[in-house]
Design an enzyme around this catalytic site. Sequence first.
Site, PDB file in Angstrom:
ATOM      1  N   THR A   1       0.846  -1.202   0.000  1.00  0.00           N
ATOM      2  CA  THR A   1       0.000   0.000   0.000  1.00  0.00           C
ATOM      3  C   THR A   1       0.879   1.248   0.000  1.00  0.00           C
ATOM      4  OG1 THR A   1      -1.795  -1.112   1.160  1.00  0.00           O
ATOM      5  CG2 THR A   1      -1.726   1.266   1.369  1.00  0.00           C
TER       6      THR A   1
ATOM      7  N   SER B   1       2.042   5.285  -2.017  1.00  0.00           N
ATOM      8  CA  SER B   1       2.329   5.946  -3.296  1.00  0.00           C
ATOM      9  C   SER B   1       3.408   5.223  -4.087  1.00  0.00           C
ATOM     10  CB  SER B   1       2.731   7.399  -3.034  1.00  0.00           C
ATOM     11  OG  SER B   1       3.878   7.450  -2.208  1.00  0.00           O
ATOM     12  N   THR B   2       4.362   4.624  -3.419  1.00  0.00           N
ATOM     13  CA  THR B   2       5.417   3.886  -4.130  1.00  0.00           C
ATOM     14  C   THR B   2       4.843   2.610  -4.730  1.00  0.00           C
ATOM     15  OG1 THR B   2       6.832   4.708  -2.353  1.00  0.00           O
ATOM     16  CG2 THR B   2       7.850   3.226  -3.941  1.00  0.00           C
TER      17      THR B   2
ATOM     18  N   ASP C   1       6.212  -3.896  -1.168  1.00  0.00           N
ATOM     19  CA  ASP C   1       5.545  -2.926  -0.315  1.00  0.00           C
ATOM     20  C   ASP C   1       6.461  -1.737  -0.025  1.00  0.00           C
ATOM     21  OD1 ASP C   1       3.610  -1.813   1.274  1.00  0.00           O
ATOM     22  OD2 ASP C   1       3.356  -3.560   2.575  1.00  0.00           O
ATOM     23  N   GLY C   2       5.881  -0.641   0.372  1.00  0.00           N
ATOM     24  CA  GLY C   2       6.635   0.557   0.725  1.00  0.00           C
ATOM     25  C   GLY C   2       7.008   0.557   2.201  1.00  0.00           C
TER      26      GLY C   2
ATOM     27  N   ASP D   1       7.768   3.507   5.749  1.00  0.00           N
ATOM     28  CA  ASP D   1       7.861   4.880   6.258  1.00  0.00           C
ATOM     29  C   ASP D   1       9.245   5.162   6.823  1.00  0.00           C
ATOM     30  OD1 ASP D   1       5.086   5.360   5.754  1.00  0.00           O
ATOM     31  OD2 ASP D   1       4.695   4.044   7.453  1.00  0.00           O
TER      32      ASP D   1
ATOM     33  N   LYS E   1       6.211   0.641   9.147  1.00  0.00           N
ATOM     34  CA  LYS E   1       5.179   0.783   8.133  1.00  0.00           C
ATOM     35  C   LYS E   1       3.878   1.216   8.795  1.00  0.00           C
ATOM     36  CE  LYS E   1       4.806  -2.338   5.073  1.00  0.00           C
ATOM     37  NZ  LYS E   1       4.546  -1.176   4.192  1.00  0.00           N
TER      38      LYS E   1
ATOM     39  N   GLU F   1      -0.623  -5.685   5.856  1.00  0.00           N
ATOM     40  CA  GLU F   1       0.707  -5.770   5.238  1.00  0.00           C
ATOM     41  C   GLU F   1       1.575  -6.802   5.963  1.00  0.00           C
ATOM     42  OE1 GLU F   1       0.983  -1.172   3.567  1.00  0.00           O
ATOM     43  OE2 GLU F   1       1.835  -1.643   5.513  1.00  0.00           O
TER      44      GLU F   1
ATOM     45  N   LYS G   1      13.394   7.930   3.216  1.00  0.00           N
ATOM     46  CA  LYS G   1      12.870   7.005   4.235  1.00  0.00           C
ATOM     47  C   LYS G   1      13.987   6.384   5.085  1.00  0.00           C
ATOM     48  CE  LYS G   1       8.661   7.525   2.822  1.00  0.00           C
ATOM     49  NZ  LYS G   1       7.904   6.521   2.120  1.00  0.00           N
TER      50      LYS G   1
HETATM   51  C1  A5P Z   1       0.878   1.843   4.422  1.00  0.00           C
HETATM   52  O1  A5P Z   1       0.212   1.598   5.593  1.00  0.00           O
HETATM   53  C2  A5P Z   1       2.333   1.985   4.648  1.00  0.00           C
HETATM   54  O2  A5P Z   1       2.897   0.887   5.285  1.00  0.00           O
HETATM   55  C3  A5P Z   1       3.047   2.306   3.360  1.00  0.00           C
HETATM   56  O3  A5P Z   1       3.660   1.203   2.814  1.00  0.00           O
HETATM   57  C4  A5P Z   1       4.019   3.366   3.661  1.00  0.00           C
HETATM   58  O4  A5P Z   1       3.327   4.406   4.304  1.00  0.00           O
HETATM   59  C5  A5P Z   1       4.761   3.892   2.437  1.00  0.00           C
HETATM   60  O5  A5P Z   1       3.987   4.764   1.697  1.00  0.00           O
HETATM   61  P1  A5P Z   1       4.619   5.641   0.537  1.00  0.00           P
HETATM   62  O6  A5P Z   1       5.122   4.701  -0.511  1.00  0.00           O
HETATM   63  O7  A5P Z   1       3.461   6.470   0.045  1.00  0.00           O
HETATM   64  O8  A5P Z   1       5.684   6.472   1.145  1.00  0.00           O
END
Ligand code: A5P
Length: 216
Positions: free
Chosen positions: A28, A30-31, A80-81, A83, A93, A102, A120
């Site tokens: 989940t 933007s990435t 997955d992305g 934070d 995350k 996730e 990050k």
């Molecule tokens: C979602 O709950 C998060 O774990 C995202 O993977 C995380 O916030 C990364 O998001 P961006 O890719 O938007 O920075």
Amino acid sequence: VDVEAEKREAAQAAVALVEDGMAVGLGTGSTVNLMLEALAARKLSIRCIATSVRTEVAARELGLPVEPFDDLDELDLVIDGADQIAADGWIVKGGGGAHTREKIAAAAADRLVIIASSDKLVERVQAPIPLELLRFGCASTLRRLAPVKLRDVAPSPDGNLIADYFGEVGDPRTLSARFDFEPGIVDHGIFPPEIVTDVFVGAKHMPGAPRRRPKH
Ligand code: A5P
């Protein structure tokens, strides 16, 4: 730094790991959204599960087949992305509140591939730490966890509250264990190094834990 370009590079690198026939978990954020475009463009024959409704909708719009995470009991890959990506391999995350799903997807996967831009990267894990809390008894849970703040967002797809812990982090393994034992916390956003097999920051690959062999 060109954050957007780094996200795209990381997304491309992760998508290159996907092969025909794989079961893929879609994270989940933007990435991940950029990753979905790159994955859809490859037109592979794959099965996908999504860690959030947002991702599910975005993936379907791009023509990726998303199924409920009911029947699949193993995933080849989760992309997955994150934070926070700490120098010691710990990851935080849940900036989007999706960390519980996730983490379940990550636990099912042979390989967890994290994609992010270099903003990050952190020296060590720090507040805020995202939490998903059960509604039942939430005032008492919040009191025990203080300092913690409820996020002003819609409940999770599983009907729970999203909050952030703003206290001392110290050793992430100790804090993680405390959160794991705390009644009322469905899950928290701290992911240990042993489940993260790969991190791409831009095009730069940082190998992590060994892959878990799925049993067949
Ligand atoms: C979602 O709950 C998060 O774990 C995202 O993977 C995380 O916030 C990364 O998001 P961006 O890719 O938007 O920075």
